[in-house]
Design an enzyme around this catalytic site. Sequence first.
Site, PDB file in Angstrom:
ATOM      1  N   TYR A 246       0.848  -1.202   0.000  1.00  0.00           N
ATOM      2  CA  TYR A 246       0.000   0.000   0.000  1.00  0.00           C
ATOM      3  C   TYR A 246       0.887   1.257   0.000  1.00  0.00           C
ATOM      4  O   TYR A 246       1.767   1.395   0.867  1.00  0.00           O
ATOM      5  CB  TYR A 246      -0.864  -0.080   1.262  1.00  0.00           C
ATOM      6  CG  TYR A 246      -1.839   1.043   1.484  1.00  0.00           C
ATOM      7  CD1 TYR A 246      -2.910   1.241   0.627  1.00  0.00           C
ATOM      8  CD2 TYR A 246      -1.705   1.880   2.574  1.00  0.00           C
ATOM      9  CE1 TYR A 246      -3.816   2.254   0.851  1.00  0.00           C
ATOM     10  CE2 TYR A 246      -2.611   2.902   2.817  1.00  0.00           C
ATOM     11  CZ  TYR A 246      -3.663   3.087   1.945  1.00  0.00           C
ATOM     12  OH  TYR A 246      -4.558   4.091   2.173  1.00  0.00           O
TER      13      TYR A 246
ATOM     14  N   ASP B 133      -0.025  -7.025   5.775  1.00  0.00           N
ATOM     15  CA  ASP B 133      -1.291  -6.325   5.598  1.00  0.00           C
ATOM     16  C   ASP B 133      -2.281  -7.347   5.056  1.00  0.00           C
ATOM     17  O   ASP B 133      -2.187  -7.771   3.901  1.00  0.00           O
ATOM     18  CB  ASP B 133      -1.097  -5.149   4.628  1.00  0.00           C
ATOM     19  CG  ASP B 133      -2.358  -4.306   4.467  1.00  0.00           C
ATOM     20  OD1 ASP B 133      -3.469  -4.849   4.650  1.00  0.00           O
ATOM     21  OD2 ASP B 133      -2.241  -3.109   4.144  1.00  0.00           O
TER      22      ASP B 133
ATOM     23  N   LYS C 221     -12.356  -1.089   5.797  1.00  0.00           N
ATOM     24  CA  LYS C 221     -12.837  -1.829   4.638  1.00  0.00           C
ATOM     25  C   LYS C 221     -13.981  -2.759   5.069  1.00  0.00           C
ATOM     26  O   LYS C 221     -15.064  -2.291   5.337  1.00  0.00           O
ATOM     27  CB  LYS C 221     -11.669  -2.591   4.000  1.00  0.00           C
ATOM     28  CG  LYS C 221     -10.474  -1.674   3.666  1.00  0.00           C
ATOM     29  CD  LYS C 221     -10.764  -0.711   2.536  1.00  0.00           C
ATOM     30  CE  LYS C 221      -9.813   0.473   2.459  1.00  0.00           C
ATOM     31  NZ  LYS C 221      -8.402   0.155   2.344  1.00  0.00           N
TER      32      LYS C 221
HETATM   33  C1  LIG Z   1      -7.294   1.064   2.676  1.00  0.00           C
HETATM   34  C2  LIG Z   1      -6.088   0.271   2.933  1.00  0.00           C
HETATM   35  C3  LIG Z   1      -5.196   0.641   3.938  1.00  0.00           C
HETATM   36  C4  LIG Z   1      -5.355   1.902   4.739  1.00  0.00           C
HETATM   37  O1  LIG Z   1      -6.500   1.874   5.510  1.00  0.00           O
HETATM   38  P1  LIG Z   1      -7.165   3.235   6.075  1.00  0.00           P
HETATM   39  O2  LIG Z   1      -8.158   2.723   7.042  1.00  0.00           O
HETATM   40  O3  LIG Z   1      -7.766   3.914   4.871  1.00  0.00           O
HETATM   41  O4  LIG Z   1      -6.068   4.040   6.681  1.00  0.00           O
HETATM   42  C5  LIG Z   1      -4.112  -0.177   4.157  1.00  0.00           C
HETATM   43  N1  LIG Z   1      -3.908  -1.297   3.438  1.00  0.00           N
HETATM   44  C6  LIG Z   1      -4.750  -1.687   2.461  1.00  0.00           C
HETATM   45  C7  LIG Z   1      -4.469  -2.934   1.712  1.00  0.00           C
HETATM   46  C8  LIG Z   1      -5.861  -0.913   2.181  1.00  0.00           C
HETATM   47  O5  LIG Z   1      -6.682  -1.280   1.198  1.00  0.00           O
END
Ligand SMILES: *Cc1c(COP(=O)(O)O)cnc(C)c1O
Length: 399
Positions: free
Chosen positions: A118, A190, A215
């Site tokens: 990311y 992640d 998400k």
């Molecule tokens: C959206 C996202 C993030 C960051 O999340 P936020 O809650 O927007 O800070 C990190 N990693 C991935 C894979 C994402 O899709």
Amino acid sequence: MTKAEGSKPAQSELKPDTKVTTGGRNPHAHHGYVNTPVYHASTLLYRTAEDYLAHNSRYSYGRRGTPTSEALETAIQELEGPACAAVALLPSGLAAISTALLSVLQSGDHVLMSDSAYGPARTFCDSVLRRCGVSTTYYDPLIGAGIETLMQPNTRAVYTETPGSLTFEMQDIPAIAEVAHRHGALALMDNTWAGPLYFKALEKGVDLSIQSGTKYIGGHSDLMLGTVSASQGAAQRLKDTVYTMGLCVGADDMNLGLRGLRTLAVRLRQHQQSGLTVARWLAQRPEVLKVLHPALPGAPGHDIWKRDFTGACGLFAIVLKPVPEKAVLAFLNALSLFGMGASWGGFESLAIPVDVKDCRSVTVFEPGGPAIRFHIGLEDVGDLIADLERGFATLAAAK
Ligand SMILES: *Cc1c(COP(=O)(O)O)cnc(C)c1O
């Protein structure tokens, strides 16, 4: 004996759908109400001066935890399974990434980060971590056990993201974690794409598993939340770092996270099913060169997905056969059910052009044509396909 208490199964024996609906709930501690109350809290009062001096209270201060935060942490921990020793809640997914990294790194250390990570995670390494004297090397996400050649004596963390959330490379997490551990480093991941329902990161060797709760945990595009799930070896430093940095989540966002979690399993099943239906339909289209969806047989990374994952979410990409940029933009603008937005995981469908020029340094993403990323939401899948058909008609007219 109270109702069914005597025969209640242990959390670890329950199936995921049951865990998301029961985890972290204790109705009879709250007058029988199904949901844990939302504690809007800062100050906590002690009964006596003696209690105050002895810190004689289950809780101590809003920032240090409330029944609301505990309910969400417990629910996520139960979902992760017995390999998870602790869960930390952070105000965003990016805060979860930065806090997880800070909890394992110090001046003089080195971190390996996947080139597909990311974008803002890279920026954190290149700015804050660099200023703190931590160096970063980016690596090819497909490197697998070959990461061994990049390990330095001071490498303390290997950061992964699977699949890459723009380009969908599948990383071999067990192989990378094994190398990291053998060299005295921790494995970070992640895991926002699959979450603990579809990828048990901690069981596969990950020490700190990060999710953007914004998400699918939220699921309705109306909150910001991050979570980090820690193995036994990584838990204490994670908790200490979160506390020392003064990080905490607002009560209403934690409550929305809990509410989202209760329907996570059923929503993800639908995102998965509709996502695969649309992906298969797109794969047949003459305009499409390839589909980047790890759960689709024949797609890049499918073998790793099949070996390690138990499901897929609604996020994937396609690569179009070469067409002028204006035709791609005409296609996207013609879609009425797909919103033009980056942050996915809500009930609504999205489509955006994939642009990685600012977040690659050691690999090139040249898939053979323009790429478009889709998030397939909870709309009727026939309506979505009809919308895409109109988009392709506009694309043909704009060529
Ligand atoms: C959206 C996202 C993030 C960051 O999340 P936020 O809650 O927007 O800070 C990190 N990693 C991935 C894979 C994402 O899709």
